[in-house]
Motif scaffolding. Structure first.
Motif, short mmCIF file in Angstrom:
data_model
loop_
_atom_site.label_atom_id
_atom_site.label_comp_id
_atom_site.label_asym_id
_atom_site.label_seq_id
_atom_site.Cartn_x
_atom_site.Cartn_y
_atom_site.Cartn_z
N LYS A 130 66.93 71.57 29.27
CA LYS A 130 66.87 71.29 30.70
C LYS A 130 65.50 71.65 31.25
O LYS A 130 64.87 72.59 30.77
N GLY A 131 65.09 70.95 32.26
CA GLY A 131 63.87 71.34 32.94
C GLY A 131 64.12 71.41 34.42
O GLY A 131 64.89 70.60 34.96
N TYR A 185 71.68 64.60 24.52
CA TYR A 185 71.97 65.03 25.90
C TYR A 185 70.78 65.69 26.58
O TYR A 185 70.94 66.48 27.51
N ALA A 242 68.15 66.78 28.98
CA ALA A 242 68.12 66.56 30.43
C ALA A 242 66.78 66.92 31.04
O ALA A 242 66.55 66.69 32.23
N HIS A 269 69.08 61.98 29.31
CA HIS A 269 68.95 61.47 30.66
C HIS A 269 67.87 62.19 31.46
O HIS A 269 67.82 62.11 32.67
N ALA A 317 68.34 58.39 35.03
CA ALA A 317 68.86 59.76 35.14
C ALA A 317 70.36 59.75 35.32
O ALA A 317 71.00 60.78 35.36
N ARG A 318 70.94 58.55 35.47
CA ARG A 318 72.38 58.42 35.68
C ARG A 318 72.96 57.45 34.65
O ARG A 318 73.40 56.36 35.01
N PRO A 319 72.96 57.83 33.36
CA PRO A 319 73.39 56.86 32.35
C PRO A 319 74.83 56.41 32.51
O PRO A 319 75.20 55.33 32.07
N TYR A 320 75.65 57.24 33.12
CA TYR A 320 77.07 56.91 33.19
C TYR A 320 77.53 56.65 34.62
O TYR A 320 78.68 56.84 34.96
N GLY A 321 76.58 56.24 35.45
CA GLY A 321 76.88 56.05 36.87
C GLY A 321 77.95 55.00 37.13
O GLY A 321 78.67 55.08 38.12
N ARG A 322 78.07 54.00 36.26
CA ARG A 322 79.01 52.92 36.53
C ARG A 322 80.24 52.97 35.62
O ARG A 322 80.97 52.00 35.48
#
Lengths: 515, 259
Positions: B136-137, B158, B160, B187, B250-255
């Motif tokens: 994470k950053g 994964y 981020a 992402h 940044a939202r790979p699973y948004g849909r």
């Protein structure tokens, strides 16, 4: 006429139907009835509705509803100063059919509309057997006296953690949580719930001498002062986990599973990652926060031991380490492995447990009731002679002090309450937690909605709830002739079953009522 | 008359601890107590699979030399120290590390830098599976893992945030430098891989991009640090051999879900 371009004004023009492909919203579920004589056009309901259901038409000077958007959260009903609003079911619904119920049909519509996974919030709402509701509690009559808790001391304090196997001098002492009553607030992360609610939980935990659990969302800097009453969670995404986070807390909890969605992970959608959530979780604003189901360093009991002792090393063996699992088949063997891996606390989360967001199929069909899981785990740990090595916390479906008493008798040391705590601060169980626009300000961080719940109010109501439960627990202990929860723990003779099969009674380890 | 508490001298002699016959718990207690008494240079000899070395230590400015092979979770939850391993390391190096620096003068095992949110890990040789998973950053805290050799499957899974650099030194041109499912679920953050990369090995959430000026400016000091640390002379600065791998969204699973 430009005003009517707004989507909510469709109804005003008589254009009720939304998009052609949106069958889900084609059939309203609820009807918002308004008494026009009582309505004073104060527009409180319009301002309170976050679901685009209520709007004001200045041309007709009237308030109207897009009924298909109503989720029956009852916020407008609650806030209306003249009681002009009342929710009812919309018409006859679909043709009566016990197999194809309204909910089933609507879910198929929703998925055919979108091609996506149907998401939901809160806990399993299906009609499974509740074993809590089929167990009754014993009371003293004549042969052993009951105790009056108003005049005699009652011990509700729970020490949660590893206990020595036998008494030695000097005694072996392990780090334990000390809860003044065996009820702890369940893991709910900041992000899933509002900051105000989490602060309310923290304040109430401090006031009542118990604990709250951060969930996997980090500990907000403003809540560090409540660190002594915080159980901090470490899950697969490791959000907000740092040495500071671990050493500021009363206990560390490794989250393996959640009762509402065993075997699948968490996913905080980017819309909910606001500035404050972002700095608490230490991830950029607006990015998805993914906690997949497995912790990729834990593929076995041996790997779990590695993380348990990693946390113990990091906190220099001064904190108990808890492991939380969902109640699933074979839970007793899993719990035994967890205890042998060195956990001081095992949390078993039943399938009635709540969630901020989970696929509906999983929430409704996966896992087992906490009552049977608890009974089996307690039994197994006793048989193996390792029950003292860890305390057992039951979670997922604890609704009242009666559930607490029954759970204690089945062998739990303490309980997590999540949904009950939310209901205490205003939740109406409308199951919209996953949408991030909770009208009660509980499961949202939207700046216009979150302030609806004030931490002080939440804390007071939660403290009241715990206070009430504590009294009831004392009364129930007293009526059984017991004066401490220690005397009830695992004392299954105090329970009897009604309306259960012999297999069910045996699984719970209790007898039929009347025997 | 009460004696004044003696303060630790400003500069202490390097502390040498032999791990032979010690359990990891006792070894780590000795390390902690040495740090508490002001040691800034600690050398651990005869390390044979001792777990949790440097785990949960908050001590910026302390250097720990490890002679021998440390066990799992080296430098887990690390907060500040500089750990140098003069040998190979096992799984879980820098697990959820917050700050500090870990140098491995050999190879490292699986899940290096799990959930790492700050600091730097340099590895001279190869690494195993799932390296840099969940990195994470956040703002100025950007973790970095530089791997000199090759990596196994699920490299940067994964991911981020932060940065991973994979150099593939010593690998012939025909062999792959990274395993399958590289950057799946990524992402956020960025990774630089030196060498050929087959597109099918990459997760569907990412894309390969040639380096631009910013990448070169970022990589230059990173590679210099690596070469200096491990006395590597290879001409790593051939930037045309690197590819940059970054997430598409940044939202790979948004849909994926419907409300």
């Amino acid at each position: 006429m430009e005003y009517y371009e707004e989507p909510n004004a469709r109804v005003a023009l008589g254009l009720r139907r939304p998009e052609p492909g949106d069958w889900y919203h084609g059939y309203p579920e609820y009807h918002v009835e308004r008494d026009d004589d009582k309505c004073i056009r104060c527009l409180v309901c319009v301002r309170q509705c976050p679901y685009d259901c209520t709007f004001y038409d200045p041309y007709r000077h009237g308030v109207y509803n897009v009924h298909e958007n109503c989720v029956n959260c009852r916020r407008c009903e609650f806030m209306c100063p003249t009681s002009a609003i009342r929710m009812t079911k919309w018409g006859a619904g679909f043709r009566d059919n016990d197999n194809w119920k309204q909910k089933t049909i609507r879910t198929v519509y929703k998925q055919a509309d979108s091609g996506a996974v149907s998401l939901t919030g809160l806990g399993n709402d299906r009609e499974y057997v509740s074993y809590f509701d089929r167990m009754v509690i014993d009371a003293s009559q004549v042969t052993n006296p009951s105790i009056d808790p108003l005049r005699e001391p009652m011990e509700l304090r729970a020490y949660i953690g590893k206990k020595p196997e036998r008494h030695t001098n000097p005694p072996e002492v392990y780090p334990n949580l000390k809860a003044e009553l065996p009820v702890i607030f369940a893991p709910m992360s900041f992000g899933a719930i509002s900051f105000n609610f989490q602060r309310g939980l923290a304040m109430a935990a401090k006031e009542a001498g118990t604990y709250f659990n951060t969930g996997e969302g980090g500990l907000h800097p403003d809540l560090r002062q409540y660190g002594d009453h915080a159980i901090v969670q470490i899950a697969s995404g490791r959000f907000g986990v740092s040495l500071d986070y671990l050493s500021n807390a009363a206990a560390c909890e490794i989250k393996i599973g959640q009762g509402a969605k065993p075997g699948i992970g968490g996913h905080l959608p980017g819309e909910k990652v606001t500035w404050d959530v972002s700095r608490t979780r230490m991830i950029p604003e607006g990015s998805d926060a993914l906690s997949p189901a497995p912790q990729h360093d834990i593929y076995s009991i041996e790997d779990l031991r590695l993380l348990i002792y990693g946390l113990k090393e990091a906190t220099e063996y001064t904190r108990p380490v808890s492991v939380k699992i969902a109640a699933v088949h074979n839970v007793a063997a899993i719990a035994s492995g967890i205890v042998r891996a060195g956990a001081d606390i095992v949390v078993v989360d039943g399938f009635r447990g709540g969630t901020g967001a989970a696929p509906a199929v999983i929430r409704d069909h996966v896992g087992i009731p906490v009552e049977v899981a608890l009974a089996q785990v307690d039994q197994r740990l006793r048989e193996e002679g390792i029950r003292h090595q860890a305390s057992l916390i039951a979670a997922g479906g604890i609704r009242s002090s009666a559930d607490v008493i029954k759970g204690l008798a089945l062998g739990a040391d303490a309980f997590y309450i999540g949904t009950a705590a939310m209901v205490a601060v205003g939740c109406t169980a409308c199951q919209q937690c996953h949408r991030g626009r909770c009208s009660w300000g509980i499961t949202t961080n939207r700046p216009d909605l979150a302030p609806r719940l004030q931490p002080e109010v939440a804390a007071e109501r939660l403290t009241n709830l715990l206070h009430g439960w504590a009294h009831e627990i004392k009364e129930m202990l007293g009526m059984m002739g017991l004066n401490s929860i220690e005397s009830l723990r695992g004392n299954r003779l105090k329970l009897r079953g009604v309306g259960m099969t012999q297999v069910e009674l045996d699984t719970l380890g209790i007898q039929q009522a009347g025997l | 008359m009460a004696t004044e508490p003696t303060l630790a001298p400003a500069v202490m002699e390097p502390v040498v601890i032999s791990a032979a016959g010690l359990s990891y718990r006792h070894l780590n207690e000795q390390v902690r107590s040495a740090i508490r008494s002001g040691a800034t240079e600690i050398t651990l000899n005869d390390v044979m699979g001792h777990r949790y070395i440097g785990t949960g230590i908050h001590a910026p400015g302390v250097t720990i030399h490890v002679n021998g092979v440390p066990g799992e979770d080296l430098g887990a939850f690390l907060d500040g120290p500089h750990i140098i391993v003069h040998n190979n390391a096992q799984d879980g190096v820098g697990n959820t590390m917050n700050e500090g620096r870990i140098e491995i003068h050999g190879q490292a095992g699986d899940v290096v830098g799990y959930g790492m949110r700050g600091g730097r890990i340099l590895i001279r040789g190869d690494v195993g599976y799932r390296v840099g998973i969940h990195m994470k950053g956040y703002r100025d805290k950007q973790p970095l893992i530089v791997t000199g050799g090759c990596a196994g499957n699920f490299y940067g899974e994964y991911m981020a945030g932060g940065c991973q650099v994979l150099l593939g030194i010593g690998q012939s041109d025909k062999k792959p430098v990274v395993g399958q499912y590289c950057a799946s679920g990524m992402h956020g953050g960025v990774m630089y891989i030196r060498g050929e990369l087959d597109g099918w090995k990459l997760g569907k959430e990412v894309q390969q991009i040639p380096l631009d000026r910013h990448d070169r400016e970022f990589l230059k000091p990173v590679l210099e640090d690596f070469c200096e640390t491990f006395a590597v002379k290879e001409k790593l600065l051939e930037f045309d051999r690197f590819v940059r791998i970054a997430p598409v969204s940044a939202r790979p699973y948004g849909r994926l879900y419907v409300y």
